[in-house]
Design a protein around this motif. Structure first.
Motif, short mmCIF file in Angstrom:
data_model
loop_
_atom_site.label_atom_id
_atom_site.label_comp_id
_atom_site.label_asym_id
_atom_site.label_seq_id
_atom_site.Cartn_x
_atom_site.Cartn_y
_atom_site.Cartn_z
N LEU A 291 0.84 -1.21 0.00
CA LEU A 291 0.00 0.00 0.00
C LEU A 291 0.87 1.25 0.00
O LEU A 291 0.62 2.20 -0.76
CB LEU A 291 -0.91 -0.02 1.22
CG LEU A 291 -1.81 1.21 1.44
CD1 LEU A 291 -2.78 1.38 0.28
CD2 LEU A 291 -2.55 1.09 2.77
N VAL B 69 -8.94 3.35 4.94
CA VAL B 69 -7.62 2.71 4.97
C VAL B 69 -7.74 1.23 4.60
O VAL B 69 -7.00 0.72 3.75
CB VAL B 69 -6.96 2.85 6.36
CG1 VAL B 69 -5.68 2.04 6.43
CG2 VAL B 69 -6.68 4.31 6.67
N GLU C 287 -8.39 0.64 1.00
CA GLU C 287 -7.18 0.79 0.19
C GLU C 287 -6.24 -0.41 0.37
O GLU C 287 -5.56 -0.81 -0.57
CB GLU C 287 -6.46 2.09 0.55
CG GLU C 287 -7.21 3.34 0.12
CD GLU C 287 -7.44 3.40 -1.38
OE1 GLU C 287 -6.53 3.00 -2.14
OE2 GLU C 287 -8.53 3.83 -1.81
N LEU D 60 -3.18 5.40 -0.84
CA LEU D 60 -3.84 5.85 0.38
C LEU D 60 -3.75 7.36 0.52
O LEU D 60 -4.72 8.02 0.94
CB LEU D 60 -3.23 5.17 1.60
CG LEU D 60 -3.84 5.55 2.95
CD1 LEU D 60 -5.33 5.20 3.00
CD2 LEU D 60 -3.10 4.86 4.10
#
Length: 315
Positions: A36, A224, A227, A42
């Motif tokens: 990520l 969050v 993502e 994000l």
């Protein structure tokens, strides 16, 4: 589809007087959050909410959870065992989501010419593993299956880097570890995987947050985790690109990472009753063996940021 559940954000207000908010995320080099972080999605998702992201790297889960309890980070990811030790120490952390079981990449490595061909052959052997880790639990369960206990072996408490060196030099007879270290070691000459975690442990990630942040900003946590799921979907369908990304970060060659990626599925799950039971079994085992000082009740630290009971438990 779990990502569809995640897409509906809450209505909580997250604004503060400064107008600039920072989400502090704790991560380790070998975890889904690295993917990520490297993809940078994000930051884009949170920008419209006035948030910037601060990534803070930790060498191990216990250190990350100490920072979480101290209020130095808001959110992070660890393996299954560190949160139990944190709870036993009075941490107010909350589990907000789980990863998909990755038992295929965790196991016990031995030398092909060691004479260790079955679990019972581990009796009296010197075995390297990280104390209080998922590998510690895997070893306990593997020994139990063979009618042995931790008292029947010679433990060598070693982190993966040190354990790898000891294993190669013959200073330990067996090494219990997780991917991608397992995959990398399997490619060593004269090395074999005695058993993996099948039937012994689920070995899953947990996404955790500080209790205060979770209660105040469940809407941000939903974004969050959405993502995380999106980056996980990308990694699951782009193994070569993921290996290219992770290789320089981890110092592990791409061939080893491809082995690890081919036997793992990244993803986010709601914490079901089954997952709570898995985690409670680990806690009970550690307490019974006096590895933790007091009983831990996992369900007391579950924070369900979704509607319903979270019964999704796909493998």
């Amino acid at each position: 589809m779990f990502s569809a559940i995640l897409s509906a954000c809450g209505k909580e207000k997250t604004a503060n007087s400064s107008g600039q908010k920072v989400l502090r995320i704790g991560y380790q080099k070998n975890c889904p959050l690295v993917i990520l972080k490297e993809r940078g999605t994000l930051e884009k998702a949170l920008k419209k909410y006035g948030y910037k992201v601060k990534w803070i790297q930790f060498q191990a889960g216990p250190e990350l959870l100490e920072a979480l309890n101290a209020g130095s980070i808001d959110f992070g990811r660890t393996g299954d065992s560190p949160p139990i030790f944190a709870q036993a120490s009075g941490s107010s952390l909350v589990y907000v989501a789980a990863g998909i079981s990755k038992y295929k990449g965790s196991g016990i490595l031995v030398k092909k010419n060691s004479g260790i061909n079955k679990l019972s052959d581990l009796k009296g052997k010197k075995i390297g593993f990280a104390k209080g880790s998922s590998s510690h639990f895997l070893l306990i369960k593997a020994l139990e299956k063979a009618g042995l206990s931790i008292n029947d072996i010679k433990p060598a408490y070693l982190q993966p880097g040190d354990a790898r060196a000891a294993f190669e030099k013959g200073a330990i007879d067996a090494w219990v570890v997780w991917d991608p270290y397992t995959a990398d070691a399997q490619r060593l000459p004269n090395t074999k995987l005695l058993v993996n975690g099948a039937g012994l442990t689920s070995d899953r990630d947990f996404f955790v947050a500080s209790s205060s942040f979770a209660h105040a900003h469940s809407d941000i946590l939903k974004i969050v985790l959405n993502e995380v799921q999106q980056s996980s979907d990308w990694a699951n369908h782009h193994h070569k690109e993921t290996a290219d990304m992770l290789s320089p970060l981890l110092g592990i060659d791409k061939q080893s990472l491809m082995i690890a990626l081919n036997r793992r599925t990244y993803g986010v799950q709601k914490i079901s009753n089954n997952i709570v039971k898995e985690q409670q079994d680990i806690a009970n085992t550690f307490y019974k063996l006096k590895i933790i000082p007091k009983k831990v009740t996992i369900k007391n630290n579950i924070y369900n940021i979704y509607k319903g009971n979270g019964k999704d438990d796909r493998k």
